[in-house]
Design a protein around this motif. Structure first.
Motif, PDB file in Angstrom:
ATOM      1  N   TYR A   1       6.543  -0.539  -8.291  1.00 15.93           N
ATOM      2  CA  TYR A   1       5.706  -1.710  -8.588  1.00 15.93           C
ATOM      3  C   TYR A   1       6.317  -2.937  -7.937  1.00 15.93           C
ATOM      4  O   TYR A   1       7.499  -3.229  -8.111  1.00 15.93           O
ATOM      5  CB  TYR A   1       5.569  -1.919 -10.102  1.00 15.93           C
ATOM      6  CG  TYR A   1       4.607  -3.042 -10.435  1.00 15.93           C
ATOM      7  CD1 TYR A   1       3.243  -2.907 -10.149  1.00 15.93           C
ATOM      8  CD2 TYR A   1       5.056  -4.240 -10.982  1.00 15.93           C
ATOM      9  CE1 TYR A   1       2.353  -3.939 -10.410  1.00 15.93           C
ATOM     10  CE2 TYR A   1       4.175  -5.278 -11.251  1.00 15.93           C
ATOM     11  CZ  TYR A   1       2.828  -5.120 -10.962  1.00 15.93           C
ATOM     12  OH  TYR A   1       1.954  -6.141 -11.209  1.00 15.93           O
ATOM     13  N   ASP A   2       5.484  -3.667  -7.196  1.00 21.46           N
ATOM     14  CA  ASP A   2       5.951  -4.839  -6.450  1.00 21.46           C
ATOM     15  C   ASP A   2       5.652  -6.108  -7.257  1.00 21.46           C
ATOM     16  O   ASP A   2       4.495  -6.430  -7.499  1.00 21.46           O
ATOM     17  CB  ASP A   2       5.228  -4.869  -5.094  1.00 21.46           C
ATOM     18  CG  ASP A   2       5.527  -6.153  -4.322  1.00 21.46           C
ATOM     19  OD1 ASP A   2       6.582  -6.777  -4.582  1.00 21.46           O
ATOM     20  OD2 ASP A   2       4.699  -6.522  -3.459  1.00 21.46           O
ATOM     21  N   SER A   3       6.707  -6.820  -7.636  1.00 23.62           N
ATOM     22  CA  SER A   3       6.504  -7.996  -8.504  1.00 23.62           C
ATOM     23  C   SER A   3       6.258  -9.283  -7.726  1.00 23.62           C
ATOM     24  O   SER A   3       5.813 -10.266  -8.287  1.00 23.62           O
ATOM     25  CB  SER A   3       7.728  -8.190  -9.402  1.00 23.62           C
ATOM     26  OG  SER A   3       8.831  -8.656  -8.634  1.00 23.62           O
ATOM     27  N   ASN A   4       6.583  -9.307  -6.419  1.00 24.85           N
ATOM     28  CA  ASN A   4       6.520 -10.601  -5.721  1.00 24.85           C
ATOM     29  C   ASN A   4       5.649 -10.603  -4.462  1.00 24.85           C
ATOM     30  O   ASN A   4       5.724 -11.528  -3.655  1.00 24.85           O
ATOM     31  CB  ASN A   4       7.943 -11.076  -5.376  1.00 24.85           C
ATOM     32  CG  ASN A   4       8.646 -10.088  -4.456  1.00 24.85           C
ATOM     33  OD1 ASN A   4       8.109  -9.025  -4.148  1.00 24.85           O
ATOM     34  ND2 ASN A   4       9.827 -10.452  -4.000  1.00 24.85           N
ATOM     35  N   GLY A   5       4.846  -9.585  -4.300  1.00 30.00           N
ATOM     36  CA  GLY A   5       3.856  -9.606  -3.226  1.00 30.00           C
ATOM     37  C   GLY A   5       4.381  -9.369  -1.821  1.00 30.00           C
ATOM     38  O   GLY A   5       3.655  -9.580  -0.855  1.00 30.00           O
ATOM     39  N   ASP A   6       5.628  -8.896  -1.690  1.00 27.34           N
ATOM     40  CA  ASP A   6       6.101  -8.602  -0.325  1.00 27.34           C
ATOM     41  C   ASP A   6       5.755  -7.166   0.092  1.00 27.34           C
ATOM     42  O   ASP A   6       6.159  -6.723   1.178  1.00 27.34           O
ATOM     43  CB  ASP A   6       7.605  -8.880  -0.180  1.00 27.34           C
ATOM     44  CG  ASP A   6       8.457  -7.956  -1.038  1.00 27.34           C
ATOM     45  OD1 ASP A   6       7.898  -7.102  -1.762  1.00 27.34           O
ATOM     46  OD2 ASP A   6       9.699  -8.089  -0.979  1.00 27.34           O
ATOM     47  N   GLY A   7       5.045  -6.454  -0.771  1.00 27.45           N
ATOM     48  CA  GLY A   7       4.590  -5.110  -0.398  1.00 27.45           C
ATOM     49  C   GLY A   7       5.579  -4.009  -0.708  1.00 27.45           C
ATOM     50  O   GLY A   7       5.315  -2.829  -0.465  1.00 27.45           O
ATOM     51  N   ILE A   8       6.723  -4.400  -1.258  1.00 28.61           N
ATOM     52  CA  ILE A   8       7.784  -3.427  -1.545  1.00 28.61           C
ATOM     53  C   ILE A   8       8.129  -3.474  -3.028  1.00 28.61           C
ATOM     54  O   ILE A   8       8.383  -4.561  -3.583  1.00 28.61           O
ATOM     55  CB  ILE A   8       9.038  -3.739  -0.687  1.00 28.61           C
ATOM     56  CG1 ILE A   8       8.679  -3.591   0.806  1.00 28.61           C
ATOM     57  CG2 ILE A   8      10.205  -2.835  -1.073  1.00 28.61           C
ATOM     58  CD1 ILE A   8       9.802  -3.941   1.751  1.00 28.61           C
ATOM     59  N   GLY A   9       8.147  -2.340  -3.654  1.00 28.52           N
ATOM     60  CA  GLY A   9       8.493  -2.269  -5.072  1.00 28.52           C
ATOM     61  C   GLY A   9       9.893  -2.796  -5.311  1.00 28.52           C
ATOM     62  O   GLY A   9      10.740  -2.774  -4.417  1.00 28.52           O
ATOM     63  N   ASP A  10      10.148  -3.281  -6.519  1.00 28.17           N
ATOM     64  CA  ASP A  10      11.436  -3.922  -6.792  1.00 28.17           C
ATOM     65  C   ASP A  10      11.847  -3.741  -8.248  1.00 28.17           C
ATOM     66  O   ASP A  10      11.089  -3.196  -9.056  1.00 28.17           O
ATOM     67  CB  ASP A  10      11.369  -5.410  -6.421  1.00 28.17           C
ATOM     68  CG  ASP A  10      10.087  -6.055  -6.909  1.00 28.17           C
ATOM     69  OD1 ASP A  10       9.791  -5.911  -8.113  1.00 28.17           O
ATOM     70  OD2 ASP A  10       9.356  -6.669  -6.095  1.00 28.17           O
ATOM     71  N   ILE A  11      13.054  -4.207  -8.569  1.00 28.65           N
ATOM     72  CA  ILE A  11      13.590  -4.009  -9.927  1.00 28.65           C
ATOM     73  C   ILE A  11      12.809  -4.811 -10.977  1.00 28.65           C
ATOM     74  O   ILE A  11      12.447  -4.251 -12.015  1.00 28.65           O
ATOM     75  CB  ILE A  11      15.108  -4.292  -9.963  1.00 28.65           C
ATOM     76  CG1 ILE A  11      15.814  -3.225  -9.110  1.00 28.65           C
ATOM     77  CG2 ILE A  11      15.644  -4.249 -11.393  1.00 28.65           C
ATOM     78  CD1 ILE A  11      17.271  -3.508  -8.848  1.00 28.65           C
TER      79      ILE A  11
ATOM     80  N   PRO B   1      18.767  -7.269  -1.714  1.00 34.61           N
ATOM     81  CA  PRO B   1      17.835  -8.350  -2.069  1.00 34.61           C
ATOM     82  C   PRO B   1      16.368  -7.934  -2.036  1.00 34.61           C
ATOM     83  O   PRO B   1      15.547  -8.532  -2.738  1.00 34.61           O
ATOM     84  CB  PRO B   1      18.113  -9.450  -1.037  1.00 34.61           C
ATOM     85  CG  PRO B   1      19.092  -8.896  -0.071  1.00 34.61           C
ATOM     86  CD  PRO B   1      19.679  -7.655  -0.638  1.00 34.61           C
ATOM     87  N   ILE B   2      16.039  -6.915  -1.266  1.00 32.08           N
ATOM     88  CA  ILE B   2      14.639  -6.486  -1.247  1.00 32.08           C
ATOM     89  C   ILE B   2      14.226  -5.976  -2.636  1.00 32.08           C
ATOM     90  O   ILE B   2      13.065  -6.074  -3.038  1.00 32.08           O
ATOM     91  CB  ILE B   2      14.407  -5.410  -0.146  1.00 32.08           C
ATOM     92  CG1 ILE B   2      12.943  -5.380   0.282  1.00 32.08           C
ATOM     93  CG2 ILE B   2      14.799  -4.020  -0.568  1.00 32.08           C
ATOM     94  CD1 ILE B   2      12.579  -6.364   1.302  1.00 32.08           C
ATOM     95  N   PHE B   3      15.205  -5.475  -3.398  1.00 37.77           N
ATOM     96  CA  PHE B   3      14.918  -4.939  -4.741  1.00 37.77           C
ATOM     97  C   PHE B   3      15.161  -5.951  -5.854  1.00 37.77           C
ATOM     98  O   PHE B   3      14.782  -5.716  -7.000  1.00 37.77           O
ATOM     99  CB  PHE B   3      15.760  -3.694  -5.006  1.00 37.77           C
ATOM    100  CG  PHE B   3      15.437  -2.534  -4.098  1.00 37.77           C
ATOM    101  CD1 PHE B   3      14.130  -2.055  -4.005  1.00 37.77           C
ATOM    102  CD2 PHE B   3      16.424  -1.915  -3.340  1.00 37.77           C
ATOM    103  CE1 PHE B   3      13.816  -0.985  -3.175  1.00 37.77           C
ATOM    104  CE2 PHE B   3      16.125  -0.844  -2.507  1.00 37.77           C
ATOM    105  CZ  PHE B   3      14.818  -0.379  -2.418  1.00 37.77           C
TER     106      PHE B   3
HETATM  107 CA    CA Z   1       8.844  -6.796  -3.913  1.00 36.87          CA
END
Ligand code: CA
Ligand code: TEU
Length: 534
Positions: free
Chosen positions: A22-32, A75-77
C-alpha cells in the motif's frame, strides 16, 4: 493441561512485499506507513505474524535483496522511525513481525564492500570472497543465478570477487570470523529493537567449498547456463551448521524469537532443508521446503511432496508450508485451468490451513490474486531483464495489492510501479469483504477454524488417502480426538470414497453446510470438494 501455543508453530504467517502492498504518499511504491495503515486489515484476517521482504537501505538492483545498510530503512519505504512505529503497532495488535535479512551477500555499495575492494590488505579485505586469476580467466566455472559468470573482475585489487546473484550483490565471506561477528551484531541490533523473527535469505548458500571446485554438469529446469550445473560446491557446505548454532544461541538469549531459513534446492529433496533444523532445537526453527511450488496439479504428487517433507523434519522440529511467494508464479496462476482456478485455489487453501505445520501466506493469496503478464517494457526484475521470455522474471507475482474496485485498485494515488492485474475490479478487498462467498471470506473462516481448533494446531498428521483416484485425505489427531480432511483434486464426482463419512459433523466445507451431519445418502465427494469433518 492443554499445550501452550507458540506463535511461529501454531500461528499463520503473512508475507508482504512492501513495494506492492500500500502506497501512502502517491509515489507509486508501497511503503511502511502504508503497511501500518493496513494493519487492522491484516489482524482482521486472523494471522499471527507478518514477514516483510527487505526494507533496509538498498540501491534496489534486486529490489531490496541487495542491502547497503542493515540498520537504516530505505527512504523509499519510509523513515527509520516508521519501522519502530510498525513494530509497536504490530505488537499492539498481537502481531509478530519477521524481518527479512539478506546475509549471503550485501550490496556492492555497502561500506564493508567498498572498503574490502579498496586494496588487498585493508582490514576488511577478506570479508568478501576474492580470488586471484588472470583477467578473462575465471577462478572456476560457477555461474551467477541472474546471468553470466559468478565472478567479477575488480580493476583495483586485480582480483575476482564472487557473486552468486548480480554483480551488485557480492557474496560475504562467512569463513572469516570477523565478518561473522559483525553480522551477529546486526542480528542483536534488530532483536534489541523488538523484531520477533527473521527470514534468512538463501541461508544454505552462505558457505562455499574451501577449494572452489568446479560444479559438475547437469540438466536444469531452464536452459540458462546457471541451471546447467549441479550446485554442489557453491552451497550446502557442512560449516553452515556451526553458523546456525551461533545464530540460534543468540536468538535463544531473547524471549520467543524465531528464524526461518530460505533453503533453496534444485532437486527438491526435503532432506536438505530438514538438515538445517539440526536436532530440532539447535539450528533453524523453520525451513522452507519449496517442492510444492514446482508440482503439477496432481493429488499424488502433492501427497508425496508433503508427506516426505513432514517426515523429513527432525523429531523436535516443526514443518512449515508455503505455496506462493515473491519468486515464483502465484499458485492461482500455476494451477489455473480455465474457470477451475478458483475451485483449485480453494482446495489448496484448505490444504494449507489444515496441514501439520506453520502456513505461510503471500499477500493477495487470500483474495485469489493471480499473476499478470508483464509486457517487456514494464519489466523491473533483473531476472526478467536478463532472460525474458524464458523465464519471464518475477514481476508478475509482485503486482500491487488489490484493495478496491477503484482506480489502481486503491493501491496508490499515483502511477503504480508495476501494472495491476486487470481482474482487480472483481478480485479486491472491498468487494470481497461484502460477498459472503468470496475467496477472502473463505480464507478468513479457514484461519478462524485453525485458530479455534487445537487439533489443527497440535495434532499429528495421519494420511488416509495418498492421492489415489485424485483424492488426498488425512486425519489430524490430538488427545484422542480427530479431524478428517478430504480434498478432491478433480472436477469429477467421486462415489467410491476411501472412508465412510456418514454421520460425521461438517466443520468446514466448500460444498456442505457447516455444522450439518453427513447423511447416509451423502457419502460421496463433490468435484473439487474440500471438507473438514469431525
Ligand atoms: Ca510510497
Ligand atoms: O531467492 C533465492 C533464489 O534462489 C531465487 O532467486 C530463485 O532462484 C529465483 O527467484 C528463480 O527465478 C532469494 C530471494 O527470495 C530473491 O528474491 C532474491 O532475488 C535472491 O534470494 C537474492 O537475494
Amino acid at each position: 493441561m492443554p499445550e501452550k501455543k507458540i506463535w511461529w508453530k501454531h500461528g499463520v504467517v503473512y508475507q508482504i512485499y512492501p513495494r506492492s502492498f500500500y502506497d501512502s504518499n502517491g509515489d507509486g511504491i508501497g511503503d511502511i506507513p502504508g503497511i501500518i495503515s493496513k494493519l487492522d486489515y491484516i489482524a482482521g484476517l486472523g494471522v499471527d505474524a507478518i514477514w516483510l521482504s527487505p526494507v533496509n537501505m538498498s540501491p534496489m538492483f534486486d529490489f531490496g535483496y541487495d542491502v547497503s545498510d542493515y540498520r537504516e530503512i530505505d527512504p523509499i519505504f519510509g523513515k527509520t522511525e516508521d519501522y519502530s512505529t510498525l513494530i509497536k503497532e504490530c505488537h499492539k495488535r498481537d502481531l509478530k513481525i519477521i524481518m527479512d535479512l539478506v546475509f549471503n551477500h550485501s550490496s556492492h555499495l555497502h561500506p564493508w564492500f567498498i572498503e574490502s575492494r579498496s586494496s588487498r590488505n585493508n582490514p576488511k579485505s577478506d570479508w568478501y570472497i576474492w580470488r586471484d586469476g588472470k583477467k578473462g580467466k575465471y577462478p572456476n566455472n560457477w555461474m551467477g543465478e541472474f546471468g553470466g559468470r559468478a565472478w567479477e573482475w575488480d580493476e583495483v585489487r586485480e582480483q575476482y570477487y564472487l557473486h552468486l546473484f548480480l554483480k551488485e550483490q557480492p557474496d560475504l565471506n562467512w569463513r572469516n570470523n570477523e565478518l561473522r561477528q559483525a553480522v551477529y551484531e546486526e542480528f542483536r541490533y534488530w532483536l534489541d529493537a523488538g523484531v520477533d523473527g527473521f527470514r534468512l535469505d538463501v541461508i544454505n548458500f552462505f558457505v562455499k567449498d574451501k577449494e572452489f571446485r568446479n560444479n559438475p554438469f547437469a540438466i536444469g529446469r531452464y536452459p540458462r547456463p546457471h541451471d546447467m550445473q549441479k550446485h554442489i560446491y557453491n552451497r550446502n557446505q557442512p560449516e553452515l551448521h556451526d553458523i546456525l548454532h551461533d545464530i540460534r544461541s543468540i536468538l535463544d538469549g531473547y524471549d520467543s524469537r524465531m528464524m526461518v531459513g530460505e533453503t533453496f534446492a534444485d532437486d527438491m529433496n526435503p532432506a536438505m532443508p530438514a538438515s538445517y533444523m539440526g536436532d530440532g532445537s539447535d539450528e533453524l526453527h523453520l525451513a522452507f521446503d519449496f517442492s510444492t511450488m514446482f508440482l503439477q496439479w496432481d493429488a499424488k504428487k502433492f501427497f508425496n511432496s508433503i508427506n516426505s517433507w513432514i517426515n523429513a523434519v527432525p523429531n523436535n522440529g516443526w514443518p512449515c508450508h508455503v505455496f506462493s511467494n515473491h519468486d515464483q508464479p502465484r499458485s492461482m496462476t500455476r494451477f489455473g485451468k480455465r474457470n477451475e482456478s478458483e475451485s483449485r485455489g480453494k482446495v489448496l487453501a484448505v490444504l494449507l490451513l489444515t496441514l501439520k505445520g506453520t502456513p505461510f501466506l503471500y499477500y493477495g493469496e487470500e483474495l485469489g490474486m493471480a499473476n499478470r503478464h508483464i509486457p517487456k517494457k514494464h519489466i523491473h526484475d533483473p531476472v526478467g531483464l536478463k532472460y525474458w521470455p524464458i523465464p519471464v522474471g518475477r514481476d508478475g507475482e509482485r503486482t500491487p495489492m488489490q484493495w478496491t474496485p477503484g482506480i489502481n485498485a486503491g493501491f496508490t494515488a499515483g502511477e503504480p510501479w508495476l501494472p495491476l492485474n486487470n481482474n482487480y475490479t472483481k478480485v479486491n478487498v472491498q468487494t470481497e469483504l461484502k460477498d459472503e462467498k468470496s475467496f477472502l471470506n473463505f480464507y478468513k473462516s479457514l484461519i478462524k477454524l485453525r485458530k479455534r481448533n487445537d487439533i489443527l494446531a497440535f495434532g499429528s498428521w495421519e494420511p488416509v488417502n495418498k492421492g489415489e483416484d485424485d483424492i488426498l485425505s488425512y486425519r489430524r489427531i490430538y488427545n484422542n480426538r480427530e479431524l478428517l480432511v478430504i480434498l478432491n483434486f478433480s472436477s469429477k464426482l467421486k462415489k467410491k470414497i476411501p472412508v465412510d463419512i456418514t454421520n460425521r459433523k461438517v466443520l468446514f466445507s466448500t460444498h456442505r453446510t457447516a455444522d450439518s451431519i453427513v447423511g447416509t445418502d451423502e457419502n460421496y465427494i463433490y468435484p473439487y470438494e474440500a471438507t473438514v469433518l469431525m
